[in-house]
Design a protein around this motif. Structure first.
Motif, PDB file in Angstrom:
ATOM      1  N   HIS A  19       0.735  -1.251   0.017  1.00  0.00           N
ATOM      2  CA  HIS A  19       0.092   0.050   0.149  1.00  0.00           C
ATOM      3  C   HIS A  19       0.942   1.199   0.065  1.00  0.00           C
ATOM      4  CE1 HIS A  19      -3.466   2.051   1.239  1.00  0.00           C
ATOM      5  NE2 HIS A  19      -2.732   3.097   1.671  1.00  0.00           N
ATOM      6  N   GLU A  20       1.959   1.267   0.951  1.00  0.00           N
ATOM      7  CA  GLU A  20       2.482   2.497   0.943  1.00  0.00           C
ATOM      8  C   GLU A  20       3.586   2.525  -0.100  1.00  0.00           C
ATOM      9  OE1 GLU A  20       2.027   4.703   3.055  1.00  0.00           O
ATOM     10  OE2 GLU A  20       0.598   3.478   4.107  1.00  0.00           O
ATOM     11  N   GLN A  21       4.112   1.586  -0.784  1.00  0.00           N
ATOM     12  CA  GLN A  21       4.953   1.396  -1.864  1.00  0.00           C
ATOM     13  C   GLN A  21       4.303   1.896  -3.059  1.00  0.00           C
ATOM     14  OE1 GLN A  21       8.168   0.680  -1.862  1.00  0.00           O
ATOM     15  NE2 GLN A  21       8.164   1.705  -3.887  1.00  0.00           N
ATOM     16  N   THR A  22       3.064   1.642  -3.140  1.00  0.00           N
ATOM     17  CA  THR A  22       1.911   2.263  -4.195  1.00  0.00           C
ATOM     18  C   THR A  22       1.995   3.876  -4.268  1.00  0.00           C
ATOM     19  OG1 THR A  22       0.957   0.225  -4.270  1.00  0.00           O
ATOM     20  CG2 THR A  22      -0.040   2.141  -5.348  1.00  0.00           C
ATOM     21  N   HIS A  23       1.676   4.309  -2.862  1.00  0.00           N
ATOM     22  CA  HIS A  23       1.691   5.634  -2.790  1.00  0.00           C
ATOM     23  C   HIS A  23       3.251   6.373  -3.191  1.00  0.00           C
ATOM     24  CE1 HIS A  23      -1.826   6.288  -0.797  1.00  0.00           C
ATOM     25  NE2 HIS A  23      -1.623   5.445  -0.018  1.00  0.00           N
ATOM     26  N   ALA A  24       4.220   5.622  -2.837  1.00  0.00           N
ATOM     27  CA  ALA A  24       5.583   6.152  -3.283  1.00  0.00           C
ATOM     28  C   ALA A  24       5.875   6.107  -4.856  1.00  0.00           C
ATOM     29  CB  ALA A  24       6.715   5.491  -2.370  1.00  0.00           C
ATOM     30  N   ASN A  25       5.500   5.008  -5.355  1.00  0.00           N
ATOM     31  CA  ASN A  25       5.650   4.788  -6.984  1.00  0.00           C
ATOM     32  C   ASN A  25       5.037   5.552  -7.561  1.00  0.00           C
ATOM     33  OD1 ASN A  25       7.711   2.957  -6.270  1.00  0.00           O
ATOM     34  ND2 ASN A  25       6.288   1.138  -6.203  1.00  0.00           N
ATOM     35  N   GLN A  26       3.922   5.918  -7.266  1.00  0.00           N
ATOM     36  CA  GLN A  26       2.893   6.857  -8.105  1.00  0.00           C
ATOM     37  C   GLN A  26       2.866   8.309  -7.699  1.00  0.00           C
ATOM     38  OE1 GLN A  26      -1.097   5.077  -8.129  1.00  0.00           O
ATOM     39  NE2 GLN A  26      -0.586   3.313  -8.876  1.00  0.00           N
ATOM     40  N   TRP A  27       3.869   8.961  -6.924  1.00  0.00           N
ATOM     41  CA  TRP A  27       3.946   9.882  -6.592  1.00  0.00           C
ATOM     42  C   TRP A  27       2.833  10.735  -6.051  1.00  0.00           C
ATOM     43  CZ3 TRP A  27       9.155  12.091  -6.932  1.00  0.00           C
ATOM     44  CH2 TRP A  27       9.897  11.447  -7.888  1.00  0.00           C
ATOM     45  N   HIS A  28       2.110  10.207  -5.173  1.00  0.00           N
ATOM     46  CA  HIS A  28       0.926  10.766  -4.688  1.00  0.00           C
ATOM     47  C   HIS A  28       1.345  12.081  -3.769  1.00  0.00           C
ATOM     48  CE1 HIS A  28      -1.500   6.653  -4.959  1.00  0.00           C
ATOM     49  NE2 HIS A  28      -1.089   7.164  -6.303  1.00  0.00           N
ATOM     50  N   SER A  29       2.565  11.982  -3.238  1.00  0.00           N
ATOM     51  CA  SER A  29       2.762  13.082  -2.473  1.00  0.00           C
ATOM     52  C   SER A  29       2.889  14.564  -2.975  1.00  0.00           C
ATOM     53  CB  SER A  29       4.339  13.160  -1.757  1.00  0.00           C
ATOM     54  OG  SER A  29       4.438  11.892  -0.858  1.00  0.00           O
ATOM     55  N   VAL A  30       2.999  14.221  -4.707  1.00  0.00           N
ATOM     56  CA  VAL A  30       2.901  15.672  -5.533  1.00  0.00           C
ATOM     57  C   VAL A  30       1.405  16.083  -5.255  1.00  0.00           C
ATOM     58  CG1 VAL A  30       2.692  16.445  -7.792  1.00  0.00           C
ATOM     59  CG2 VAL A  30       4.818  14.997  -6.921  1.00  0.00           C
ATOM     60  N   ASP A  31       0.401  15.405  -5.345  1.00  0.00           N
ATOM     61  CA  ASP A  31      -1.172  15.594  -5.232  1.00  0.00           C
ATOM     62  C   ASP A  31      -1.428  16.261  -3.952  1.00  0.00           C
ATOM     63  OD1 ASP A  31      -0.477  13.459  -7.186  1.00  0.00           O
ATOM     64  OD2 ASP A  31      -2.631  13.152  -7.343  1.00  0.00           O
TER      65      ASP A  31
ATOM     66  N   GLU B 162      -6.085   6.756  -1.554  1.00  0.00           N
ATOM     67  CA  GLU B 162      -6.345   5.624  -0.761  1.00  0.00           C
ATOM     68  C   GLU B 162      -6.972   4.616  -1.585  1.00  0.00           C
ATOM     69  OE1 GLU B 162      -4.642   5.300   2.109  1.00  0.00           O
ATOM     70  OE2 GLU B 162      -4.013   7.462   1.862  1.00  0.00           O
ATOM     71  N   TYR B 163      -7.794   4.937  -2.396  1.00  0.00           N
ATOM     72  CA  TYR B 163      -8.496   3.971  -3.116  1.00  0.00           C
ATOM     73  C   TYR B 163      -7.507   3.167  -4.159  1.00  0.00           C
ATOM     74  CZ  TYR B 163     -13.082   5.921  -1.384  1.00  0.00           C
ATOM     75  OH  TYR B 163     -14.017   6.252  -0.436  1.00  0.00           O
ATOM     76  N   LEU B 164      -6.510   4.312  -4.845  1.00  0.00           N
ATOM     77  CA  LEU B 164      -5.631   3.934  -5.626  1.00  0.00           C
ATOM     78  C   LEU B 164      -4.769   2.996  -5.267  1.00  0.00           C
ATOM     79  CD1 LEU B 164      -4.736   7.067  -7.795  1.00  0.00           C
ATOM     80  CD2 LEU B 164      -5.365   4.899  -8.818  1.00  0.00           C
ATOM     81  N   ALA B 165      -4.381   3.035  -3.950  1.00  0.00           N
ATOM     82  CA  ALA B 165      -3.387   1.978  -3.111  1.00  0.00           C
ATOM     83  C   ALA B 165      -4.116   0.979  -3.004  1.00  0.00           C
ATOM     84  CB  ALA B 165      -2.673   2.850  -2.016  1.00  0.00           C
ATOM     85  N   ASP B 166      -5.294   0.979  -2.203  1.00  0.00           N
ATOM     86  CA  ASP B 166      -6.003  -0.213  -1.879  1.00  0.00           C
ATOM     87  C   ASP B 166      -6.270  -1.278  -3.272  1.00  0.00           C
ATOM     88  OD1 ASP B 166      -6.057   0.395   0.555  1.00  0.00           O
ATOM     89  OD2 ASP B 166      -7.901   1.212   0.689  1.00  0.00           O
ATOM     90  N   HIS B 167      -6.507  -0.473  -4.308  1.00  0.00           N
ATOM     91  CA  HIS B 167      -6.800  -1.312  -5.747  1.00  0.00           C
ATOM     92  C   HIS B 167      -5.596  -2.044  -5.982  1.00  0.00           C
ATOM     93  CE1 HIS B 167      -9.063  -2.033  -9.271  1.00  0.00           C
ATOM     94  NE2 HIS B 167      -8.355  -1.675 -10.026  1.00  0.00           N
TER      95      HIS B 167
END
Length: 233
Positions: A174-186, A215-220
């Protein structure tokens, strides 16, 4: 009213309209990646559209140009027939409602900037206090104080004593998805918009929608790589 305040009002009006559009037409779909781009585009368009100059287009339309010219002439004539200057100058010089509103706005911006800086400093403090560790081959930052797992760009922060074996892979993915998809920019983009538009409730609402969608993106992504989605839920 100064042009910058007119621009700010137009930006906030755009955010309100786009949020209403999103709630009506986009909220129930499950295209989370498309939703992410749509929400960010709504904010981007809200920032850009007030800068578009439509005066040249109006001048190309004779009827609209004549109407605008008549309106400006009428407004100027009303100003010239206002009260004499003597009656105005004799009135007590009290702060106008607009001036008070501007002071309140600036105070809110300062508070929001301070809040944003504190949040960034807390992340860097955790990075400084944390230690690099590896969990199932994944590089993470082990933090000394209890906190929920979170990520900031390429950093994944975990409080290892609370990391259960049965849910470890799901949390890491879950957290790796946040990191890989650059969710922090959003997230940072939303925070900057909220600093400027802190008085607009629709800016806060659209920020909440963006965070939920991430969060939905990471869960998916986690659900796609797992055999048992019910267990993950």
């Amino acid at each position: 009213m100064a042009p910058e305040w007119i621009y700010l009002l137009k930006v906030n009006a755009g955010i309100a309209l786009f949020y209403a559009f999103y709630k009506l037409f986009c909220q129930r779909d499950t295209f989370f990646q498309w939703r992410r781009y749509a929400l960010l585009s709504f904010l981007g368009i809200s920032l850009i559209y007030p800068l578009i100059n439509i005066q040249d287009w109006v001048k190309e339309q004779p009827a609209m140009y004549e109407l605008a010219d008549y309106y400006s002439t009428w407004v100027n004539s009303e100003e010239t027939t206002a009260l004499p200057v003597e009656t105005i100058t004799n009135a007590p010089q009290l702060p106008s409602l607009l001036t008070i509103s501007l002071y309140l706005y600036y105070i809110g911006v300062i508070v929001m900037i301070f809040r944003f800086i504190v949040q960034l400093c807390s992340v860097f403090w955790m990075r400084w206090k944390g230690t690099i560790a590896r969990v199932d081959g994944q590089r993470i930052i082990s933090i000394p104080t209890k906190a929920d797992p979170f990520s900031f760009f390429g950093w994944i922060f975990l409080y290892l004593p609370d990391l259960k074996t049965e849910s470890r892979q799901e949390i890491l993915k879950h957290e790796q998805t946040h990191a890989n998809q650059w969710h922090s920019v959003d997230v940072i983009f939303c925070e900057l918009i909220n600093i400027v538009c802190w008085f607009n409730p629709f800016a806060w609402l659209i920020k909440t929608e963006i965070r939920l969608n991430l969060e939905y993106l990471a869960d998916h992504k986690v659900a796609e790589t797992m055999g048992d989605c019910k267990q993950y839920q």
